[in-house]
Motif scaffolding. Structure first.
Motif, PDB file in Angstrom:
ATOM      1  N   LEU A 178       7.419   6.686  -6.617  1.00 53.27           N
ATOM      2  CA  LEU A 178       6.361   5.882  -7.233  1.00 53.27           C
ATOM      3  C   LEU A 178       6.945   4.812  -8.152  1.00 53.27           C
ATOM      4  O   LEU A 178       6.532   3.647  -8.110  1.00 53.27           O
ATOM      5  N   HIS A 179       7.898   5.189  -8.972  1.00 50.49           N
ATOM      6  CA  HIS A 179       8.516   4.216  -9.873  1.00 50.49           C
ATOM      7  C   HIS A 179       9.203   3.101  -9.084  1.00 50.49           C
ATOM      8  O   HIS A 179       9.142   1.929  -9.467  1.00 50.49           O
ATOM      9  N   ASP A 180       9.857   3.454  -7.976  1.00 51.70           N
ATOM     10  CA  ASP A 180      10.508   2.448  -7.148  1.00 51.70           C
ATOM     11  C   ASP A 180       9.487   1.474  -6.570  1.00 51.70           C
ATOM     12  O   ASP A 180       9.712   0.252  -6.541  1.00 51.70           O
ATOM     13  N   PHE A 181       8.356   2.012  -6.101  1.00 49.11           N
ATOM     14  CA  PHE A 181       7.297   1.167  -5.542  1.00 49.11           C
ATOM     15  C   PHE A 181       6.734   0.236  -6.611  1.00 49.11           C
ATOM     16  O   PHE A 181       6.571  -0.967  -6.384  1.00 49.11           O
TER      17      PHE A 181
ATOM     18  N   TYR B 236       1.954  -6.347 -10.214  1.00 47.86           N
ATOM     19  CA  TYR B 236       0.857  -5.565 -10.801  1.00 47.86           C
ATOM     20  C   TYR B 236       0.542  -4.397  -9.887  1.00 47.86           C
ATOM     21  O   TYR B 236       0.862  -4.421  -8.685  1.00 47.86           O
ATOM     22  N   VAL B 237      -0.143  -3.399 -10.456  1.00 39.52           N
ATOM     23  CA  VAL B 237      -0.507  -2.198  -9.706  1.00 39.52           C
ATOM     24  C   VAL B 237      -1.947  -1.827 -10.054  1.00 39.52           C
ATOM     25  O   VAL B 237      -2.404  -2.015 -11.189  1.00 39.52           O
ATOM     26  N   MET B 238      -2.671  -1.314  -9.071  1.00 44.15           N
ATOM     27  CA  MET B 238      -3.983  -0.709  -9.292  1.00 44.15           C
ATOM     28  C   MET B 238      -3.956   0.693  -8.698  1.00 44.15           C
ATOM     29  O   MET B 238      -3.236   0.965  -7.729  1.00 44.15           O
ATOM     30  N   LEU B 239      -4.742   1.596  -9.294  1.00 48.14           N
ATOM     31  CA  LEU B 239      -4.720   3.005  -8.903  1.00 48.14           C
ATOM     32  C   LEU B 239      -6.108   3.451  -8.484  1.00 48.14           C
ATOM     33  O   LEU B 239      -7.094   3.198  -9.186  1.00 48.14           O
TER      34      LEU B 239
ATOM     35  N   TYR C 261       0.843  -1.209   0.000  1.00 47.04           N
ATOM     36  CA  TYR C 261       0.000   0.000   0.000  1.00 47.04           C
ATOM     37  C   TYR C 261       0.865   1.241   0.000  1.00 47.04           C
ATOM     38  O   TYR C 261       1.757   1.397   0.834  1.00 47.04           O
ATOM     39  N   PHE C 262       0.593   2.158  -0.935  1.00 48.91           N
ATOM     40  CA  PHE C 262       1.290   3.438  -1.029  1.00 48.91           C
ATOM     41  C   PHE C 262       0.218   4.511  -1.198  1.00 48.91           C
ATOM     42  O   PHE C 262      -0.534   4.514  -2.167  1.00 48.91           O
ATOM     43  N   VAL C 263       0.149   5.435  -0.237  1.00 47.87           N
ATOM     44  CA  VAL C 263      -0.876   6.481  -0.277  1.00 47.87           C
ATOM     45  C   VAL C 263      -0.199   7.848  -0.313  1.00 47.87           C
ATOM     46  O   VAL C 263       0.750   8.110   0.422  1.00 47.87           O
TER      47      VAL C 263
END
Length: 326
Positions: free
Chosen positions: A230-233, A239-242, A187-189
């Motif tokens: 963000l790119h590092d995360f 996969y990623v969801m936004l 999780y990244f907020v």
């Protein structure tokens, strides 16, 4: 319950009936019914699906009205010029509606619908609804990628939404539900309000290994470092969801939200974040939540929400221009 979208929602200015360079959203969108067989799309295609729900907001003691957002956002999208390359397509799969306060059932239905959209090689664009929309979005993503893949959830939000869900889930519990039950999710907020969250929520975020950046640290002069983070995360995930909760935006720009933020982000910063994440090929889908038409002033928030949704769609479309005609 799934509802189709009435034709009058997708209406707007028409500059030319045949010249595609003059087309707007309402001239290219293709209504589809989820309960009928779909083709598997061979070109880059985004699929809009709405989530008419605010039961999670009600449970979280927020201001109601976000259930009206999906069609309001469509109406605002309708007249925006269509700038994707020839051959790219946009379909509308209608709405999933929460009935009789049955939030969990509605989230499951949304997840199943999103999983189906993935199976037809489309990129889901989910129009919430309260931010409980995110949990249904997540269910669809996880069903699509399987249990073993690592999933990064990027949330542009003023709030952690890490409250306890012992009594019942709400629009303030989704990320804790996911992180405690799914150890392959991260999780990244971005945009956290220092005084929009209790110390307990900051402590919970730390305990659950969440990454976060405070609103006061997010200005144009600092965006290069933020985008690098963000790119590092993203690089660490399969996969990623936004997801975007529009209460992250300064209330001067977005008054029509369920919980406004006087010290929120500018629309330009949010646009940069969406462009950064949605252009990455690991990013599977996007949702926008907490737009509240009943609290809006002159449609300002709805229009902004539509423009930010457009940014996500065009970013997704632009990733595979080689697959489309010219």
């Amino acid at each position: 319950m799934r509802n189709h979208v009435e034709a009058e929602v997708w209406t707007g200015r028409t500059d030319h009936t045949e010249r595609r360079s003059s087309f707007r959203y309402h001239q290219i969108v293709e209504p589809m019914e989820l309960n009928t067989p779909w083709e598997t799309f061979s070109t880059n295609t985004c699929a809009i699906i709405g989530f008419e729900c605010e039961e999670g907001v009600r449970r979280n003691q927020g201001r109601l009205g976000a259930a009206n957002a999906p069609n309001a956002l469509r109406q605002a999208l309708a007249s925006i010029p269509w700038r994707a390359a020839k051959g790219h397509r946009l379909v509308d799969a209608g709405n999933v509606t929460c009935s009789n306060n049955k939030l969990e059932k509605a989230q499951e239905a949304l997840g199943n619908a999103i999983s189906y959209l993935y199976s037809k090689s489309t990129t889901p664009i989910i129009l919430g609804g309260g931010h409980e929309t995110l949990y249904g979005h997540y269910l669809g993503v996880r069903k699509h990628i399987g249990q073993d893949a690592s999933l990064g959830i990027i949330n542009i939000d003023a709030h952690f939404d890490l409250r306890p869900y012992d009594n019942q889930p709400s629009s303030g519990t989704m990320f804790r539900q996911i992180l405690e039950q799914d150890h392959n999710s991260r999780y990244f907020v971005l945009g956290i309000q220092r005084f929009g969250n209790t110390q307990e929520l900051f402590d919970t975020a730390d305990e659950l290994g969440a990454c976060y950046i405070l609103e006061e640290e997010m200005h144009h002069g600092q965006m290069q470092d933020i985008i690098s983070s963000l790119h590092d995360f993203i690089a660490q995930q399969d996969y990623v969801m936004l997801t975007l909760c529009t209460d992250v935006i300064n209330a001067a720009f977005a008054p029509g939200v369920s919980a406004s933020s006087p010290f929120g982000l500018t629309p330009m910063v949010v646009r940069d974040l969406i462009r950064t994440v949605a252009t990455h090929k690991k990013t599977l889908s996007f949702d926008i939540c907490e737009v509240n038409p009943t609290l809006d002033e002159n449609g300002r928030t709805i229009k902004l929400g539509a423009y930010l949704t457009n940014e996500a769609i065009i970013a997704f479309m632009g990733r595979n221009n080689d697959d489309a005609g010219t």
